[in-house]
Design a protein around this motif. Structure first.
Motif, PDB file in Angstrom:
ATOM      1  N   ASN A  13       0.956  -0.849  -0.554  1.00 25.27           N
ATOM      2  CA  ASN A  13       0.545   0.116   0.218  1.00 25.27           C
ATOM      3  C   ASN A  13       0.869   0.954   0.118  1.00 25.27           C
ATOM      4  O   ASN A  13       1.790   1.123   0.953  1.00 25.27           O
ATOM      5  N   TYR A  14       0.395   2.499  -1.397  1.00 26.89           N
ATOM      6  CA  TYR A  14       0.474   4.041  -0.573  1.00 26.89           C
ATOM      7  C   TYR A  14      -0.022   4.314   0.331  1.00 26.89           C
ATOM      8  O   TYR A  14      -1.132   4.915  -0.935  1.00 26.89           O
ATOM      9  N   ASN A  15       0.189   5.003   1.403  1.00 29.03           N
ATOM     10  CA  ASN A  15      -0.755   4.951   2.149  1.00 29.03           C
ATOM     11  C   ASN A  15      -2.386   4.694   1.677  1.00 29.03           C
ATOM     12  O   ASN A  15      -2.655   3.680   2.169  1.00 29.03           O
ATOM     13  N   ASP A  16      -3.108   5.155   0.906  1.00 25.27           N
ATOM     14  CA  ASP A  16      -4.360   4.928   0.695  1.00 25.27           C
ATOM     15  C   ASP A  16      -4.399   4.233  -0.765  1.00 25.27           C
ATOM     16  O   ASP A  16      -5.430   2.589  -0.651  1.00 25.27           O
ATOM     17  N   VAL A  17      -3.574   3.958  -1.023  1.00 22.84           N
ATOM     18  CA  VAL A  17      -3.666   3.116  -2.734  1.00 22.84           C
ATOM     19  C   VAL A  17      -3.223   1.740  -2.532  1.00 22.84           C
ATOM     20  O   VAL A  17      -2.345   2.085  -1.847  1.00 22.84           O
ATOM     21  N   VAL A  18      -4.053   0.607  -2.483  1.00 23.23           N
ATOM     22  CA  VAL A  18      -3.615  -0.521  -2.457  1.00 23.23           C
ATOM     23  C   VAL A  18      -3.211  -0.594  -4.124  1.00 23.23           C
ATOM     24  O   VAL A  18      -3.650  -0.445  -5.243  1.00 23.23           O
ATOM     25  N   ALA A  19      -1.540  -0.385  -3.967  1.00 20.35           N
ATOM     26  CA  ALA A  19      -1.038  -0.678  -5.259  1.00 20.35           C
ATOM     27  C   ALA A  19      -0.561  -2.572  -6.176  1.00 20.35           C
ATOM     28  O   ALA A  19      -0.634  -2.796  -6.913  1.00 20.35           O
ATOM     29  N   VAL A  20      -0.500  -3.385  -5.019  1.00 20.03           N
ATOM     30  CA  VAL A  20      -0.129  -4.673  -5.377  1.00 20.03           C
ATOM     31  C   VAL A  20      -1.006  -5.386  -3.637  1.00 20.03           C
ATOM     32  O   VAL A  20      -0.751  -5.294  -2.307  1.00 20.03           O
ATOM     33  N   GLY A  37       0.246  -6.529 -17.899  1.00 21.79           N
ATOM     34  CA  GLY A  37      -0.811  -5.732 -17.855  1.00 21.79           C
ATOM     35  C   GLY A  37      -1.200  -4.307 -17.601  1.00 21.79           C
ATOM     36  O   GLY A  37       0.210  -3.948 -18.120  1.00 21.79           O
ATOM     37  N   PRO A  38      -2.551  -3.705 -17.669  1.00 24.76           N
ATOM     38  CA  PRO A  38      -1.913  -1.728 -17.599  1.00 24.76           C
ATOM     39  C   PRO A  38      -1.302  -1.590 -17.529  1.00 24.76           C
ATOM     40  O   PRO A  38      -1.120  -1.636 -15.682  1.00 24.76           O
ATOM     41  N   ASN A  39      -1.432  -0.235 -17.863  1.00 25.37           N
ATOM     42  CA  ASN A  39      -0.369   0.554 -16.899  1.00 25.37           C
ATOM     43  C   ASN A  39      -1.294   1.285 -15.234  1.00 25.37           C
ATOM     44  O   ASN A  39      -2.581   0.980 -15.352  1.00 25.37           O
ATOM     45  N   GLY A  40      -0.990   0.847 -14.502  1.00 22.50           N
ATOM     46  CA  GLY A  40      -0.816   0.907 -12.975  1.00 22.50           C
ATOM     47  C   GLY A  40      -1.796  -0.344 -12.124  1.00 22.50           C
ATOM     48  O   GLY A  40      -1.977  -0.192 -11.321  1.00 22.50           O
ATOM     49  N   ALA A  41      -0.778  -1.082 -13.223  1.00 25.31           N
ATOM     50  CA  ALA A  41      -1.475  -2.783 -12.449  1.00 25.31           C
ATOM     51  C   ALA A  41      -0.662  -3.397 -11.138  1.00 25.31           C
ATOM     52  O   ALA A  41      -1.374  -4.069 -10.320  1.00 25.31           O
ATOM     53  N   GLY A  42       0.139  -2.160 -11.054  1.00 32.45           N
ATOM     54  CA  GLY A  42       1.334  -3.130  -9.992  1.00 32.45           C
ATOM     55  C   GLY A  42       2.257  -3.557 -10.409  1.00 32.45           C
ATOM     56  O   GLY A  42       3.128  -4.114  -9.637  1.00 32.45           O
ATOM     57  N   LYS A  43       2.412  -3.628 -11.413  1.00 25.61           N
ATOM     58  CA  LYS A  43       3.541  -4.553 -12.141  1.00 25.61           C
ATOM     59  C   LYS A  43       5.452  -3.906 -11.447  1.00 25.61           C
ATOM     60  O   LYS A  43       6.011  -4.286 -10.628  1.00 25.61           O
ATOM     61  N   THR A  44       5.683  -2.105 -11.367  1.00 27.66           N
ATOM     62  CA  THR A  44       6.941  -1.361 -11.426  1.00 27.66           C
ATOM     63  C   THR A  44       6.840  -2.284 -10.008  1.00 27.66           C
ATOM     64  O   THR A  44       7.789  -2.112  -8.901  1.00 27.66           O
ATOM     65  N   THR A  45       5.671  -1.725  -9.122  1.00 32.61           N
ATOM     66  CA  THR A  45       6.278  -1.741  -7.112  1.00 32.61           C
ATOM     67  C   THR A  45       6.338  -3.344  -7.132  1.00 32.61           C
ATOM     68  O   THR A  45       7.063  -3.948  -6.106  1.00 32.61           O
ATOM     69  N   THR A  46       5.566  -4.118  -8.026  1.00 30.14           N
ATOM     70  CA  THR A  46       5.995  -5.781  -7.757  1.00 30.14           C
ATOM     71  C   THR A  46       7.631  -5.924  -7.649  1.00 30.14           C
ATOM     72  O   THR A  46       8.675  -6.564  -7.167  1.00 30.14           O
ATOM     73  N   PRO A  83      15.708  -0.715 -14.654  1.00 29.82           N
ATOM     74  CA  PRO A  83      14.372   0.295 -14.011  1.00 29.82           C
ATOM     75  C   PRO A  83      13.075   1.304 -15.004  1.00 29.82           C
ATOM     76  O   PRO A  83      13.925   1.004 -16.684  1.00 29.82           O
ATOM     77  N   GLN A  84      11.654   1.123 -14.623  1.00 27.97           N
ATOM     78  CA  GLN A  84      11.362   1.492 -15.837  1.00 27.97           C
ATOM     79  C   GLN A  84      11.612   2.851 -16.234  1.00 27.97           C
ATOM     80  O   GLN A  84      12.128   3.187 -17.048  1.00 27.97           O
ATOM     81  N   GLU A  85      12.209   3.550 -15.469  1.00 25.61           N
ATOM     82  CA  GLU A  85      13.060   4.840 -15.943  1.00 25.61           C
ATOM     83  C   GLU A  85      14.332   4.753 -16.218  1.00 25.61           C
ATOM     84  O   GLU A  85      15.054   4.661 -14.986  1.00 25.61           O
TER      85      GLU A  85
ATOM     86  N   ILE B 260      13.144   5.782   0.267  1.00 23.49           N
ATOM     87  CA  ILE B 260      12.339   4.995   0.112  1.00 23.49           C
ATOM     88  C   ILE B 260      10.920   4.585   0.397  1.00 23.49           C
ATOM     89  O   ILE B 260      10.328   5.026   1.520  1.00 23.49           O
ATOM     90  N   THR B 261      10.364   4.597  -0.586  1.00 24.04           N
ATOM     91  CA  THR B 261       8.286   4.562  -0.332  1.00 24.04           C
ATOM     92  C   THR B 261       7.986   2.788  -0.065  1.00 24.04           C
ATOM     93  O   THR B 261       8.369   2.686  -1.474  1.00 24.04           O
TER      94      THR B 261
END
Ligand code: ADP
Ligand code: MG
Lengths: 302, 261
Positions: A13-20, A37-46, A83-85, B260-261
């Motif tokens: 979770n990022y604050n209120d956002v459930v990313a994965v 998966g589409p953008n925002g699916a949680g791939k990068t976070t994983t 990395p993605q970026e 680190i987030t």
């Protein structure tokens, strides 16, 4: 050890956002494992949680049998990350980027220089050896970042959108290189939102959406299981729709076409031609995109 | 649980970040080495000889000799402060260098510690470039003045830590202008630099000594260059060491929190 990555109920979770949102998967040694998966699916976070860059909120995760939060240094030493970026160092040349990065892995200077030359050749950037990063095209930067990820001879490669925004030639070169690395025994985890890329490269993949894994399997199995082997598309007219209903053939709408998933396109086409007076008929192989459409009702590219 | 005051687990790998910055610096050494050199000349001519002609002496010391240590102290402050604000911010935000480095065995703590050490090193380099100019003009006294070099490292580290705290909380590069303008500029003027602290109202003297870090560096630098050692040096030194530790620890933890987030 057969499982190189093991995730159980992994959550972020990022604050209120459930990313994965509670995903489970294992990556086996030597395979190419994809996250589609589409953008925002949680791939990068994983990917960030796997590469020890972001702490998880819940669940368990092991990489090389270790917890990324407890042994980041050991894990990162055995891993290469794209990395993605793009974050190449603009203060150095191509070779300088590689040798500077090598130092972070405690690779001695002479060895680093040798590896840098080998890797520049591997990604076909020898002639850009002493060129600053600003002077590279997008495709060259992506290739250099792949070379950088390989500087420590990693057993595990994490690639977040390795071919994002590249022209077809550049994509093909990267695909070819990844195949070669797999043949050398590397394990590769990659994310993409290109379906052809996933189908072409991955031994197994998951389709992610909104932080959850929808399905997991080999590309061929997923297509077969969720769609069938072939697709017939026919132009949508009232006549055709009525006729399909009569023949009890199930179909789905896709713009101004109607799609019929089947094991035998021949039989369907024959039935259509015999009974329905179709205007335009196309047959093709079913793809991962059809799987995705079927599962989410949306297209992957937005 | 990591708090803002936990001791950060910095390892020797921090040296690799320091070395990276040194390599970039050396590649462009002409651009980097010249400013402190020229600055020394400009200050000496404009303030020392210009104003100094009218002022003559302060407390029996020729005015040029009085301001020489202040010019060195200001250079210590500016070098580290600007390196660890604008310099570090560019590497962190625009170049994404920190993101790239923490994907290797280095931790974010190593990266920031390396940046702080580099900021301190910039102060040492500036002072080393200025000392010969002052030596030629004969306005500082050797060999005592050589102690300015270790002082530059310590003072540089203090300003690097303070600067890195601003960098860790700034929303963008423009807002870094505020500490530069509201913190650095007043210090240049009021830290016993160009006129003695004793000329300030007593109340302000206390405030300046209590909260303006440059005051302590100017005071020690002046003891070295005149030379005029006194036991008060130890008080100044203790103040600097304490503040350095506090801000270096805080800056590393703030940076971890930001990145680190
Ligand atoms: N650092 C962050 N802070 C807050 N929210 C984030 C952060 N990174 C990603 N997110 C959110 O998490 C979700 C998943 O993002 P991401 O993992 O980047 O997806 P993908 O890589 O599949 O496009 C998105 O809703 C995104 O906005
Ligand atoms: Mg992404």
């Amino acid at each position: 050890m057969n499982e190189i990555i093991e995730a159980r109920n992994l959550t972020k979770n990022y604050n209120d956002v459930v990313a994965v949102d509670g995903i489970s998967f294992t990556v086996r040694t030597g395979e190419v494992f994809g996250f589609l998966g589409p953008n925002g699916a949680g791939k990068t976070t994983t990917m960030k949680m796997i590469s020890c860059l972001s702490p998880r909120t819940g669940g368990s995760l092991t990489v090389f049998g270790m917890d990324p939060e407890e042994h980041p240094t050991v894990i990162k030493a055995k891993m290469g990350v794209v990395p993605q970026e793009t974050n190449l160092d603009p203060d150095f040349s191509c070779a300088g980027n590689l040798t500077t990065y090598a130092r972070y892995f405690d690779i001695p200077a002479a060895e680093a220089k040798a590896r840098a030359d080998t890797l520049l050749a591997f990604v076909q950037l020898e002639e850009k050896r002493d060129v600053l990063i600003d002077k590279l095209s997008g495709g060259m930067k992506r290739r250099l970042i792949l070379a950088r990820a390989l500087i420590n001879n990693p057993a595990l490669l994490i690639l977040d959108e390795p071919t994002i925004g590249l022209d077809p030639q550049a994509r093909h070169l990267i695909w070819e290189r990844l195949k070669l690395l797999q043949a050398q025994g590397n394990t590769i985890v990659l994310t993409t939102h290109y379906l052809d890329e996933a189908a072409r490269l991955c031994d197994r993949l998951v389709i992610m959406d909104k932080g959850k894994i929808l399905v997991l399997g080999t590309p061929a199995d997923l297509v077969k299981q969720y769609v069938g082997s072939e697709i017939v598309e026919v132009e949508m007219t009232d006549e055709v729709l009525a006729c399909l209903a009569d023949l009890k053939i199930s179909y789905e709408h896709a713009g101004d076409m109607v799609q019929i998933a089947t094991e035998s396109a021949r039989d369907i086409v024959k039935a259509l031609l015999d009974h329905c007076k179709p205007k335009r008929v196309i047959t093709r192989q079913a793809t991962l995109e059809d799987v995705f459409l079927k599962l989410t009702g949306r297209t992957l590219k937005e | 649980m990591k708090t803002l005051w936990s001791v950060p687990p910095v390892t020797r790998r921090a040296a690799k970040v320091w070395l990276r910055n040194l390599h970039v610096f050396v590649k462009t050494w002409k651009v980097n080495f010249f400013p402190p050199f020229v600055e020394a000349f400009l200050y000496l001519f404009a303030i020392g000889l210009g104003i100094g002609t009218y002022v003559g002496q302060i407390d029996g010391i020729p005015y040029v000799n009085f301001i020489a240590p202040a010019i060195l102290a200001i250079s210590i402050m500016n070098s580290a402060f600007f390196e660890c604000t604008y310099g570090s911010y560019v590497r962190m935000y625009y170049q994404k260098s920190f993101d790239a480095i923490i994907a290797t065995p280095l931790s974010i703590e190593d990266v920031i510690a390396g940046e702080l050490l580099w900021g301190a090193t910039r102060s040492v380099i500036s002072v080393a470039a200025m000392l010969p100019v002052f030596a030629v003009f004969g306005v500082i006294s050797f060999p005592m003045a050589l102690f300015i070099i270790p002082l530059a490292f310590l003072g540089g580290l203090m300003f690097a830590g303070i600067a890195m705290c601003f960098t860790a909380i700034t929303p963008g590069i423009d807002t870094l202008n505020y500490p530069a303008f509201l913190f650095i500029t007043p210090m240049v003027l009021f830290s016993g630099t160009f006129f003695p602290l004793a000329l300030l109202p007593l109340f302000f003297q206390y405030i300046v000594v209590a909260i303006l870090p440059l005051t302590h560096i100017v005071a020690i630098a002046r003891m070295f260059t005149l030379p005029a050692l006194s036991p008060v040096l130890l008080l100044h030194l203790t103040w600097i060491v304490g503040v350095t530790i506090i801000f270096c620890v805080l800056s590393i933890n703030l940076m971890r929190k930001r990145l680190i987030t």
